[in-house]
Design an enzyme around this catalytic site. Structure first.
Site, PDB file in Angstrom:
ATOM      1  N   SER A 247       0.808  -1.223   0.000  1.00  0.00           N
ATOM      2  CA  SER A 247       0.000   0.000   0.000  1.00  0.00           C
ATOM      3  C   SER A 247       0.840   1.272   0.000  1.00  0.00           C
ATOM      4  O   SER A 247       0.305   2.361  -0.202  1.00  0.00           O
ATOM      5  CB  SER A 247      -0.962  -0.002   1.191  1.00  0.00           C
ATOM      6  OG  SER A 247      -0.284   0.285   2.379  1.00  0.00           O
TER       7      SER A 247
ATOM      8  N   LYS B  71      -6.300   4.940   8.453  1.00  0.00           N
ATOM      9  CA  LYS B  71      -5.226   5.726   7.838  1.00  0.00           C
ATOM     10  C   LYS B  71      -5.622   7.197   7.736  1.00  0.00           C
ATOM     11  O   LYS B  71      -4.820   8.089   8.020  1.00  0.00           O
ATOM     12  CB  LYS B  71      -4.900   5.167   6.451  1.00  0.00           C
ATOM     13  CG  LYS B  71      -4.135   3.845   6.475  1.00  0.00           C
ATOM     14  CD  LYS B  71      -3.981   3.282   5.061  1.00  0.00           C
ATOM     15  CE  LYS B  71      -3.075   2.063   5.037  1.00  0.00           C
ATOM     16  NZ  LYS B  71      -2.995   1.454   3.693  1.00  0.00           N
TER      17      LYS B  71
END
Ligand SMILES: [Ca+2]
Ligand SMILES: [Ca+2]
Ligand SMILES: [Ca+2]
Ligand SMILES: [Ca+2]
Ligand SMILES: [Ca+2]
Ligand SMILES: [Ca+2]
Ligand SMILES: [Ca+2]
Ligand SMILES: [Ca+2]
Ligand SMILES: [Ca+2]
Ligand SMILES: [Ca+2]
Ligand SMILES: [Ca+2]
Ligand SMILES: [Ca+2]
Lengths: 232, 232, 232, 232, 232, 232
Positions: free
Chosen positions: F96, F139
């Site tokens: 990611s 996040k």
């Protein structure tokens, strides 16, 4: 529904493979790039030993057949090739992506995108033979679900097609192949155009293609290269 | 039935080996290619340590005997050799493919296909000795089942032939060898033609061959090279 | 019975070692070849770390003593050396093949076959010392069983000879050595001829050899090189 | 009894170390050779990570201090160094052979054998410090048993000497050092001769040496190099 | 008592770090040497992955900032660097030696010893940020016990200083830093002399230093380089 | 509170990524440096296989698209690139960080710092597609907590935004992207200036941006490059 294959922008070096997972089939993109370098081969996408070896075999096949593939063999040792198979967090293994890896590399070196809507599965050997693979039923269903319109399969997987529902066989054009020689003429638009010209000159062939299409697949018909034909 | 060995298109660099598996014998193709490079050796097909070492030994044997094998020794360090043993998903190991690997490499470098219908098994050493292997009965049965007509076996496996049914021994020509010197003259059509000429000039030999064929195997007869003979 | 050692064709680069296994002693062939290259060392035969290190030490010993061994030191970095120890499927380990590996390499570089019927065991160090090994009784019995007529053993294994049956000691000539300097003069026919000439010129020596032979071994006698002698 | 240390023929590149094992102390030979090459370092003798690192540190120390050690620094990258520690079948580890490895390498490059009867133990660092080690009592006993007459020990191991029986301390000359600068002047006969000349010119020093010898060890006295002294 | 840090002879390439162990803090020497070579980096002292990476990051930082550090960047690829962290038998890991490794390398390349009595701990990043570390209390106590007089700590560890006994804070000068830019001016005598000159010219600064010293630490004051300041 | 992202000094080669951990989201700095070298890639920060592969893919993407990224392709093989992801003691893995790694490398080669307050997450492929990632909610919360003002997310993560509290969506500008072509114009101040000029010339676009901003995100609007758009 989400037609992932159709979303992928046609790009030289990109092919569509088919994978089998415990939860069903999936389409798989093979991405290949070449940059100025010294002939190294980088493989990413959490590829297992067998899949890494498939890529090495694909590279060797290309080098050995560069002339017949219209690739300048002097370019290989001046380039570093990188083959990546997303998604990066999903481990992948097995030799069944061999045909798709060869296709991605041929597309890369010839700088021609592969025809949209074409997916493929099959192990390849150094001599170009296409060996049968597992999970064909799930793979073909996944291909159709993702918007694929044509699938290249090993001829020795022909028996697995009987497990497919009739509507799937009618939606898809399926090419059964025994050798890479039969795969390569189907990858690019230009080659296909040439084929159709050939077909136009051969009424008998045109009829054959119609009939096989109606049966949901194309039987392997004679190709310019001397591909051995396997009888069962 | 499916005669796989007969299906394989004769190609330089391709030989037919014999493998033993818990579920019986199998034929095994050894594929070798050479591309412009720097002398590297790539081995694929999920080969175990012992099989990889067999391939290294085969390469060294070829290099050491390049002159007598009519191979230009300057070519070795300008080529990258790739040896692949399909199927890609099946792990393989053991030294018994040594003879077949040497045969594939000789075929590759001489650019001559190996005679169709010829299979072989046997460990090789750096000096060219052919050592006995396991599973001979199963391997020979698999060879016949796959359309093989001639098999090269280590002479120290002669005793294992008594386990074969008589009809198998009658269908196959079996060559028992103690050294690679006895293997190489049997690989190519041209060499064989030469042998037959020799035989024609030697009525006694012709008769010997007939008799051994009728017994289902050829006993090792004197060959041009100084191959040591083992008595038991 | 099968006398394997006698069957092996004398070849430069080939020596006969002795191995110990749980089921008894065995003879072991060390095969070495050198091909044009860049100084690499390939080791095959499923060799364990200790045996691989023995081969590395043997190579370094040869390079350091090239002058006294009459080997052109410029050849080392232009050759790739391959040492193989059949059988390929049997793992091997331990430093006791050191003497045999040095012998194979000296034979290789001097292009002279080692005298037939000569086998050896012993660990070597970088300075050429020969260290004691295990399983001497079983190794010597295996040597005799395989047709070996002379055996080189580490002098520090002298005590193990008392375990041998008298008939074995009478059949074999046993050389006890403390340093490679004592091994090398015994390897080749030509050197031996020179030795015999020396012996002819020295009635005392000739007598000594007879007597030791009758005792089933040769005690280490003074040699041209300054080999250190170990007292016990 | 068997005095192994006295048996070893003095050779450039050979030093005597001391090892500790569960069954007591042992002497250990460090063998170093250099052959024409490209600066590689080969380490054999089943050495563990810590011992391999000791050898790497010793090499770097030599390179950094080549000038003061009277070694031509241009030779390092034209040679392949091999360090072997027999016996080949015994795994060894730990940093305590550092001093002996440096000594073997200095002896190798200066082509001078180390004085017979001299053994040593101690870890070294890249700056030349000598760090304390374990098993000093057992190591010193083993040294004496093997015919060693002088031992170099880390000064920070001085306390361990109190565990030694008085007769051992009287038989051995023990040098306690804190830095490699104090080790190197003791390695070679020629340097020692120079020292003795110095001593002859210095009655006071000669007396000191006598007295320390009678006490079974030599306290570290001022040396030409600026070795730091550690007080406790 | 034994003041180890004071014993270490000041040497270019040597820095003093601080380590945390289950039995308390310890000082740790970082030793760096550079020899003619090709840019390799050797790391010894049984360093774990994280500590090895710290050394790689330190090297890259030096290369990227060679100009501002007054190091000739052309020297890097002509030298082999070796970083060793004694003691050789003690495994070490973690990124907290980053600042000390950078300091040792700067000292090495500038050929200037680091000021005696200065120790440091802190992780570094490629951009030069100094990140907080663990075990600060134990590390500072060990530094004082070993004769250290000044300690460089990450500013984000400031809170850990409250755990220190008042007498420790009074004995030590503690520098809290957020970036390597603040570390480098404190390493060498000459730079320090320059700082003191600056201070002499700035009465206000001199007073600040006095007061902070009395509080047992120096707060980070503005430095010539644009070091980012972290507020909490 | 501590706003870490704002503390980081803008530097070419530095980007801000977003990580997911069992205890919540975190911001992650990607640091890239290039030094004179031979094209090596060093990866530190205890990166797992998948994250290392992401960095390799990012490098290959840059090389393949050097022309369109305004990077001189001849620089790649004359530089050694080092990518470090602090903190050094925390293992990291997964694909990611791909977008952030590409951003750091583009910033490095173009020698332009990335706009402050911009963070990003997303897997990238060799063809530049941005694939969805996990932990988007955590996040994004971590990004806001750390002072980030803009976040780049994969468009296929759009559905995860519904899990965000309204006040978070109002504080942040969120860019949803399907391809790296959409990421790169947002990285640098100068490009942004250019964009605003473009927007000024396009009243319709300006309005669109206003409205999306009020909704807490920017929908992907047409970009100069032909980025395929995925419908769901
Ligand atoms: Ca990835
Ligand atoms: Ca075919
Ligand atoms: Ca494969
Ligand atoms: Ca033979
Ligand atoms: Ca083998
Ligand atoms: Ca051995
Ligand atoms: Ca001797
Ligand atoms: Ca050994
Ligand atoms: Ca000292
Ligand atoms: Ca060490
Ligand atoms: Ca680190
Ligand atoms: Ca897109």
């Amino acid at each position: 529904f989400f037609r992932e294959a159709a979303d992928q922008k046609p790009t030289p070096g990109l092919s569509t493979g088919l994978a089998w997972t415990p939860s069903g089939g999936e389409i798989l993109f093979i991405e290949a790039t070449a940059n100025p370098g010294k002939g190294s081969l980088t493989l990413t996408g959490l590829l297992g030993d067998s899949m890494r070896e498939s890529a090495q075999a694909a590279m060797s096949y290309l080098k050995s057949h560069a002339a017949s593939l219209a690739i300048d063999p002097n370019r290989f040792d001046k380039a570093d090739v990188h083959i990546h198979v997303p998604a990066g967090a999903v481990p992948k293994d097995g030799p069944s992506a061999g045909v798709a890896i060869v296709a991605a590399l041929v597309s890369l070196w010839r700088e021609m995108p592969i025809r949209p809507g074409l997916a493929m599965t099959g192990e390849v050997t150094l001599t170009g033979r296409v060996l049968p693979v597992g999970g064909v039923r799930e793979k073909v269903l996944a291909a159709r679900r993702s918007g694929v319109r044509e699938v290249i399969l090993p001829i020795r997987n022909e028996k697995d097609l009987t497990e497919l529902p009739p509507e799937v066989r009618q939606d898809l054009v399926i090419h059964l192949v025994a050798h890479l020689d039969e795969v390569l003429p189907r990858l690019f638009e230009s080659d296909r155009a040439t084929q159709h010209d050939n077909h136009a000159a051969s009424p008998e062939r045109a009829r054959l293609e119609r009939s096989t299409r109606s049966r949901g697949r194309v039987t392997p018909h004679p190709l310019p290269t001397a591909a051995p034909v396997r009888s069962r």
